[in-house]
Design a protein around this motif. Structure first.
Motif, mmCIF file in Angstrom:
data_model
loop_
_atom_site.group_PDB
_atom_site.id
_atom_site.type_symbol
_atom_site.label_atom_id
_atom_site.label_comp_id
_atom_site.label_asym_id
_atom_site.label_seq_id
_atom_site.Cartn_x
_atom_site.Cartn_y
_atom_site.Cartn_z
ATOM 1 N N SER A 24 27.731 21.645 45.328
ATOM 2 C CA SER A 24 27.005 22.057 44.168
ATOM 3 C C SER A 24 25.926 23.299 44.777
ATOM 4 O O SER A 24 25.555 23.336 46.007
ATOM 5 C CB SER A 24 25.950 21.052 43.885
ATOM 6 O OG SER A 24 24.908 21.324 43.053
ATOM 7 N N TRP A 25 25.239 23.898 43.870
ATOM 8 C CA TRP A 25 24.510 25.038 44.229
ATOM 9 C C TRP A 25 23.047 24.356 44.684
ATOM 10 O O TRP A 25 22.119 25.064 45.266
ATOM 11 C CB TRP A 25 23.963 26.071 42.923
ATOM 12 C CG TRP A 25 23.568 25.475 41.584
ATOM 13 C CD1 TRP A 25 24.104 24.602 40.670
ATOM 14 C CD2 TRP A 25 22.003 25.317 41.517
ATOM 15 N NE1 TRP A 25 23.013 24.042 39.923
ATOM 16 C CE2 TRP A 25 21.933 24.657 40.184
ATOM 17 C CE3 TRP A 25 20.848 26.047 42.097
ATOM 18 C CZ2 TRP A 25 20.544 24.535 39.775
ATOM 19 C CZ3 TRP A 25 19.725 25.794 41.678
ATOM 20 C CH2 TRP A 25 19.523 25.368 40.372
ATOM 21 N N HIS A 26 22.822 22.974 44.024
ATOM 22 C CA HIS A 26 21.542 22.531 44.562
ATOM 23 C C HIS A 26 21.605 22.204 46.188
ATOM 24 O O HIS A 26 20.385 22.001 46.709
ATOM 25 C CB HIS A 26 21.748 21.149 43.840
ATOM 26 C CG HIS A 26 21.430 20.939 42.687
ATOM 27 N ND1 HIS A 26 20.392 21.481 41.847
ATOM 28 C CD2 HIS A 26 22.325 20.924 41.564
ATOM 29 C CE1 HIS A 26 20.462 21.124 40.529
ATOM 30 N NE2 HIS A 26 21.736 20.864 40.177
ATOM 31 N N ASP A 27 22.853 22.264 46.901
ATOM 32 C CA ASP A 27 22.886 21.896 48.394
ATOM 33 C C ASP A 27 21.872 22.709 49.067
ATOM 34 O O ASP A 27 21.520 22.616 50.170
ATOM 35 C CB ASP A 27 24.216 22.075 49.018
ATOM 36 C CG ASP A 27 25.078 20.834 48.367
ATOM 37 O OD1 ASP A 27 24.450 19.851 48.045
ATOM 38 O OD2 ASP A 27 26.311 20.693 48.385
ATOM 39 N N GLU A 28 21.806 24.351 48.496
ATOM 40 C CA GLU A 28 20.677 25.184 49.294
ATOM 41 C C GLU A 28 19.274 24.619 49.421
ATOM 42 O O GLU A 28 18.758 24.904 50.320
ATOM 43 C CB GLU A 28 20.880 26.337 48.280
ATOM 44 C CG GLU A 28 20.004 27.686 48.896
ATOM 45 C CD GLU A 28 20.276 28.836 48.207
ATOM 46 O OE1 GLU A 28 19.602 29.616 48.534
ATOM 47 O OE2 GLU A 28 21.275 28.969 47.265
#
Length: 160
Positions: A24-28
């Motif tokens: 997911s882009w949230h992992d950043e």
């Protein structure tokens, strides 16, 4: 408003692909428990220094996973006719007064100190004490008897 639409579009795309949070882009933002909330109605926030509303806030969660839920579910929500912008914060910098006592460096993404509960106000604590002194918790005078028993116990300890 463009940021709100962009975040919502990324979330829709990710959901349609069936991706789990590992890609997911949230992992950043996995190392930050902070989010930014913008577009708050001016009646809801107040800057303690100026007494004027800011219209935005930074929020720290105890568990970083809650930031993902907030961004996904609150971004674009309407509150009192205003659209909220909710987004991750990668490197939140604490206000100047948040300095580490050990290193004298600014604290980033710090977990707030836990507030200790007053055990004397805990009903379980009172029940244990009543049992210790042989007091029936159902007795209408149980509180009085407990105070008296504690007082007697202290006075006996002082005499010894």
């Amino acid at each position: 408003m463009n940021v709100v639409k962009e975040i919502n579009s990324i979330n829709k795309r990710e959901l349609s692909q069936g991706a789990d949070y590992s890609g997911s882009w949230h992992d950043e933002y996995k190392d930050s428990a902070y989010i930014f909330v913008g577009g708050l109605p001016f009646d809801l926030t107040e800057d303690k220094d100026s007494g004027k509303s800011k219209g935005f806030a930074f929020i720290q969660y105890e568990d970083q996973r809650s930031t993902i839920l907030s961004v996904d579910n609150l971004n674009g929500a309407k509150v009192l006719g205003r659209t909220l912008r909710v987004d991750h914060v990668k490197n939140y910098r604490q206000p100047k007064h948040a300095i580490s006592e050990e290193t004298e460096e600014p604290i980033f993404n710090a977990i707030p100190k836990q507030i200790k509960a007053d055990k004397k106000k805990d009903p379980e604590y009172k029940l244990k004490k009543m049992k210790k002194y042989g007091i029936d918790p159902e007795d209408p005078m149980a509180e009085y008897l407990l105070k008296k028993a504690k007082s007697n116990s202290r006075s006996h300890k002082k005499k010894d």
